[in-house]
Design an enzyme around this catalytic site. Structure first.
Site, PDB file in Angstrom:
ATOM      1  CG  ASP A  18      19.536  34.766  93.548  1.00  0.00           C
ATOM      2  OD1 ASP A  18      18.676  34.328  93.068  1.00  0.00           O
ATOM      3  OD2 ASP A  18      19.627  35.969  93.700  1.00  0.00           O
ATOM      4  CG  HIS A  19      18.306  31.008  89.213  1.00  0.00           C
ATOM      5  ND1 HIS A  19      17.242  30.511  89.653  1.00  0.00           N
ATOM      6  CD2 HIS A  19      19.356  29.904  88.877  1.00  0.00           C
ATOM      7  CE1 HIS A  19      17.190  29.006  89.591  1.00  0.00           C
ATOM      8  NE2 HIS A  19      18.612  28.886  89.268  1.00  0.00           N
ATOM      9  CG  PHE A  71      13.822  38.674  93.376  1.00  0.00           C
ATOM     10  CD1 PHE A  71      14.458  39.741  93.977  1.00  0.00           C
ATOM     11  CD2 PHE A  71      13.240  39.173  92.127  1.00  0.00           C
ATOM     12  CE1 PHE A  71      14.511  40.971  93.872  1.00  0.00           C
ATOM     13  CE2 PHE A  71      13.486  40.527  91.523  1.00  0.00           C
ATOM     14  CZ  PHE A  71      14.036  41.634  92.573  1.00  0.00           C
ATOM     15  CG  HIS A  72      14.576  32.175  91.876  1.00  0.00           C
ATOM     16  ND1 HIS A  72      14.954  31.731  90.257  1.00  0.00           N
ATOM     17  CD2 HIS A  72      13.594  32.774  91.900  1.00  0.00           C
ATOM     18  CE1 HIS A  72      14.002  32.307  89.787  1.00  0.00           C
ATOM     19  NE2 HIS A  72      13.133  32.723  90.704  1.00  0.00           N
ATOM     20  N   PRO A  73      17.222  33.201  95.902  1.00  0.00           N
ATOM     21  CG  PRO A  73      16.995  34.620  97.984  1.00  0.00           C
ATOM     22  CD  PRO A  73      16.405  34.564  96.690  1.00  0.00           C
TER      23      PRO A  73
END
Length: 552
Positions: free
Chosen positions: A303-304, A478-480
């Protein structure tokens, strides 16, 4: 929607394809596969219809995050490197999935991201392979060209509002060697500018609006909402259906061809594990019978991590003071009602930049996003003074986490551990990123605004102090991705055609198949994956039918 008498039956019968999850990927699959009227498609979604007005007004993003009607409202496990903090993790629970609640930023990533996928053993996934699928979906407001499509379903437009502070920030970035750009999606995303958004005339263009709604009139496409998938049904190693709960009743559906998992990087590994597909030792510990050992299911979570910053400004107009003025709030509403423009078209921060945290990086390795507003925390109330805020994050983190079910209960949320900042290089990039943002706000172009740092805090000067401060203020972007990774090694879950290894009739089509995280927001790459998957599924089906005809 085409639900008919199916709703009340314990068994919904049999369809050619059952798609589990109506998020970005699932909506694309439902559209593309149902183009053939001879093919029957069922799309299952745990959430409800996307019929709340704030889904379609871009500024509604702030009301959607954390709203249990539209968000799964996950909470991460205590993060070891963040002093045990549990980060809130939003994931869309509605038609359109996260594309119905996200910030609408359209970013594809860097060409090298996809070349790396190819080098990891995934033939057909290099930049030139995936570019046609990005273009296929896209309806670019500027028109089509070598890099952009103009006839797709997904509207991509320029932001319909402007802030003078953005001009100052772009000039400040240029003084640091970050060039101004108006297009981050040609394969080399380096630069600074206002990013484009997935909107149509100032309204959110979710995957449901773009792909699902136009297909709902097809009699061969059936959509069932409020249906929470609980397990996959197998005959040996072949997936033959799905079990789900709707209105408290357990129901089943069967498939003639394939089950397609599009539940995202949390939901897809969770459903596989609940079905006995995953790391054997972990499943046995949870009391789940092992049907097929596949150790990579749930591993490789990436994730980021957004390192948040906030500045008090002077001599400049921001959303803060407009929001606290009733006449100006009324004007915002009128702007949106009459012209579909103004502050209400903003979702996520849309001034962005891609650059290097240090000169030794081969390609841009950090992204920053800035919004013309700032908040008093933890109340999440806009400040009364002018301010800007945003986040900067490592585009290619080395730290890896996991998604593991806690038990065999399908309604229990899984354990989600990212291990943010565990890798030493991630720590170095984080500290350098904070210093980079400070250089930006100290640039001559911003001198007239007299910026005053609020987060991570001006007292943090040494590396240790910066690291200690950012751990307390950071949050997920919110980039899983990555929990059912594509590849050929022992930890890969799907092959290059997204088929679950060691099984048949089962694919995963969503962000979980990404072996490494793209350089930027992940919605556009997820839609691209579904476009490419739909073509592969159709091709494999034709080949199978031809083989069956020859055998007769």
């Amino acid at each position: 929607m085409n639900m008919g008498a199916l709703v009340d039956a314990d068994s919904l019968g049999t369809f050619d394809y059952v798609i589990v999850g109506a998020g970005s990927a699932g909506c694309v699959l439902a559209n593309r596969l149902s183009e053939d009227p001879s093919i029957s498609v069922l799309l299952l979604e745990a959430g409800q219809k996307d019929d709340w007005r704030w889904i379609h007004i871009p500024a509604g993003t702030f009301y959607l995050f954390g709203h249990p009607r539209f968000d799964w409202c996950y909470s991460g496990a205590p993060e070891p490197m963040l002093d045990g903090r549990r980060l809130p993790l939003s994931k869309g629970k509605v038609l359109g999935g996260s594309s119905s609640i996200n910030g609408m930023v359209y970013i594809r990533g860097h060409a090298e991201d996809y070349e790396r996928w190819k080098r990891l053993g995934n033939s057909g996934w290099g930049w030139q392979d995936v570019l046609p699928y990005f273009k296929k979906s896209e309806r670019q407001s500027r028109g089509s060209d070598r890099y952009h499509g103009g006839e797709g379903e997904l509207y991509v437009e320029d932001l319909r509002t402007h802030w003078d502070i953005f001009d100052d920030l772009v000039q400040g970035a240029a003084s640091l060697g970050i060039p101004q750009t108006s297009d981050f999606n040609r394969g080399d995303n380096e630069g600074c500018g206002v990013m484009q958004v997935t909107q149509h005339r100032g309204r959110r263009c979710s995957a449901a609006a773009a792909f699902l709604r136009p297909a709902l009139s097809r009699s061969n496409l059936h959509v069932l909402t409020g249906a929470t998938a609980t397990r996959l049904r197998f005959n040996g190693k072949r997936a033959v259906g799905v079990e789900f709960i709707r209105d408290g009743v357990v129901q089943t559906v069967s498939t003639r061809r394939e089950v397609l998992l599009s539940l995202g990087s949390i939901g897809s590994p969770q459903l596989l594990q609940l079905s006995g597909v995953g790391p054997a030792a972990m499943l046995q510990l949870r009391g789940i019978p092992v049907r097929h050992e596949l150790p990579g299911v749930g591993a490789n979570l990436q994730d980021h991590l957004s390192l948040r910053f906030s500045y008090r400004m002077r001599n400049v107009s921001t959303l803060n003071e407009q929001f606290h003025s009733l006449p100006r709030r009324a004007l915002m509403g009128l702007q949106y009602l009459l012209r579909r423009s103004g502050p209400l078209v903003m979702g996520a921060p849309t001034l962005g930049g891609f650059t290097r945290s240090d000169a030794g990086r081969v390609k841009p390795n950090v992204q920053f996003l800035i919004a013309p507003m700032s908040m008093k925390m933890p109340e999440k109330i806009l400040n009364r003074f002018p301010g800007v805020s945003g986040g900067i994050y490592n585009l290619n983190p080395e730290s890896r986490g996991h998604v593991h079910v806690r038990s065999g209960d399908p309604l229990e949320a899984p354990e989600i551990l990212h291990n943010y900042l565990k890798h030493e290089d991630d720590q170095r990039v984080a500290i350098d990123s904070v210093r980079l943002i400070r250089k930006l706000f100290a640039s001559e172009a911003l001198a007239h605004t007299e910026p005053e740092e609020l987060l991570p805090g001006p007292d943090a000067r040494s590396d240790d102090e910066i690291f200690a401060a950012l751990k307390l203020s950071c949050g997920t972007a919110f980039h899983p991705v990555g929990t059912c990774k594509m590849g050929g090694d022992t930890m890969s879950v799907v092959d290059e055609r997204l088929r679950v290894r060691g099984t048949s009739g089962l694919r995963v089509v969503d962000a979980s198949i990404m072996p490494t995280i793209p350089s930027g927001n992940t919605n556009a790459p997820t839609i691209m994956i579904a476009e490419k998957a739909a073509d592969m599924i159709k091709m494999d089906s034709r080949i199978l039918m031809e083989c069956e005809e020859m055998s007769l």
